[in-house]
Design an enzyme around this catalytic site. Sequence first.
Site, mmCIF file in Angstrom:
data_model
loop_
_atom_site.group_PDB
_atom_site.id
_atom_site.type_symbol
_atom_site.label_atom_id
_atom_site.label_comp_id
_atom_site.label_asym_id
_atom_site.label_seq_id
_atom_site.Cartn_x
_atom_site.Cartn_y
_atom_site.Cartn_z
ATOM 1 N N GLY A 168 2.910 -3.456 2.769
ATOM 2 C CA GLY A 168 1.869 -2.714 2.055
ATOM 3 C C GLY A 168 2.378 -1.348 1.595
ATOM 4 C CD GLU A 169 2.163 1.835 -3.741
ATOM 5 O OE1 GLU A 169 1.105 1.327 -4.160
ATOM 6 O OE2 GLU A 169 2.962 2.450 -4.461
ATOM 7 C CB SER A 213 -5.787 2.105 8.732
ATOM 8 O OG SER A 213 -5.126 2.351 9.970
ATOM 9 C CG HIS A 216 -2.980 -6.578 8.262
ATOM 10 N ND1 HIS A 216 -4.013 -5.995 8.956
ATOM 11 C CD2 HIS A 216 -1.865 -5.882 8.600
ATOM 12 C CE1 HIS A 216 -3.548 -4.994 9.688
ATOM 13 N NE2 HIS A 216 -2.252 -4.887 9.491
ATOM 14 C CG LEU A 250 -4.167 -9.569 11.452
ATOM 15 C CD1 LEU A 250 -3.863 -11.028 11.111
ATOM 16 C CD2 LEU A 250 -3.004 -8.672 11.055
#
Length: 294
Positions: free
Chosen positions: A160-161, A197, A46, A42
């Site tokens: 998440g977009e 990421s 997140h 995470l």
Amino acid sequence: MQHVILITVMLHLESPIDAKRWCADQRSQGQTLGFVPTMGALHKGHLSLVTRARAQNGICCASIFINPLQFEDHGDFDAYPRDTESDLALLEAQGCDMVFMGSLGEFFPEVSDLAKIDILPAGPHGSGLEEKFRPGHLDGVRTIVERLFRTVGPSSAYFGEKDFQQTLVVSDLAREMGYPNIVVCPTVREDSGLALSSRNVRLSPDEKNLAQQIYPALLAAREAWQSGERSPDRLSAAMTGHLNHDGLIVEYAEVRDPTHWTAQLPQTPLERAQALIAVRIGSVRLIDNLRLDQ
Ligand code: AMP
């Protein structure tokens, strides 16, 4: 004056059966459940979803499960970062009430041979872009997310977009299931613009410099849009111009009308546009996207 410090202890459940029971119990007490599905490792991206779920629901829960069904590349599955201890501490500090995990067999108890799991087709929004370079990936996502939704029974689920095509696929799923409300949260970026990421930790410093070219490419498309460019071809070209570097392999740098998804690059001028990029740098694959018309 007395100070009261509230300490929330997060419940950590190892199995989806226990999670299902706990969530049903919460719902029967009239609680709304906000749910954040993750694959762990995470980061602040997140955690932004957890913050939102925490703020909008009586109960906030999350899952950590690296879903083998969505990895068409076994090497990527094996190399996917794992850090459960840190994940649990971060979720608890963010006010998450319950996190659950599980094995593939526990998510599909009716299947004796895991190779025979009934994979759900991703649907119309699953075609093109990710499908071309990760065939079966979004089918695997839809299949596990359906199980996760059935486990939790959330009022709202948070995505998440950054994984734009995934948000379209899970929105279709939620529409068909009749729940939950899908909340799409903005992409959290480093100061450089690089989208956070879990895979970023696998980049060497040189590779990270290359990864930092992705966001300027998206901004170039937005700049072209703001100057009046509406041709999908030329908007795509504005991005590829920024991605021409040794060591950076472009899988796609294209635009789509986000409200009328098409597998192929549209052939007519756009009224709305989402620019989407996928690249490979060494063994790491990164994706990102940006709405151009907002
Ligand atoms: P993952 O663990 O990669 O499956 O991601 C779990 C959720 O976090 C997905 O809904 C992702 O879209 C979301 N997410 C991942 N990275 C970011 C980010 N940088 N900003 C916002 N959401 C993110």
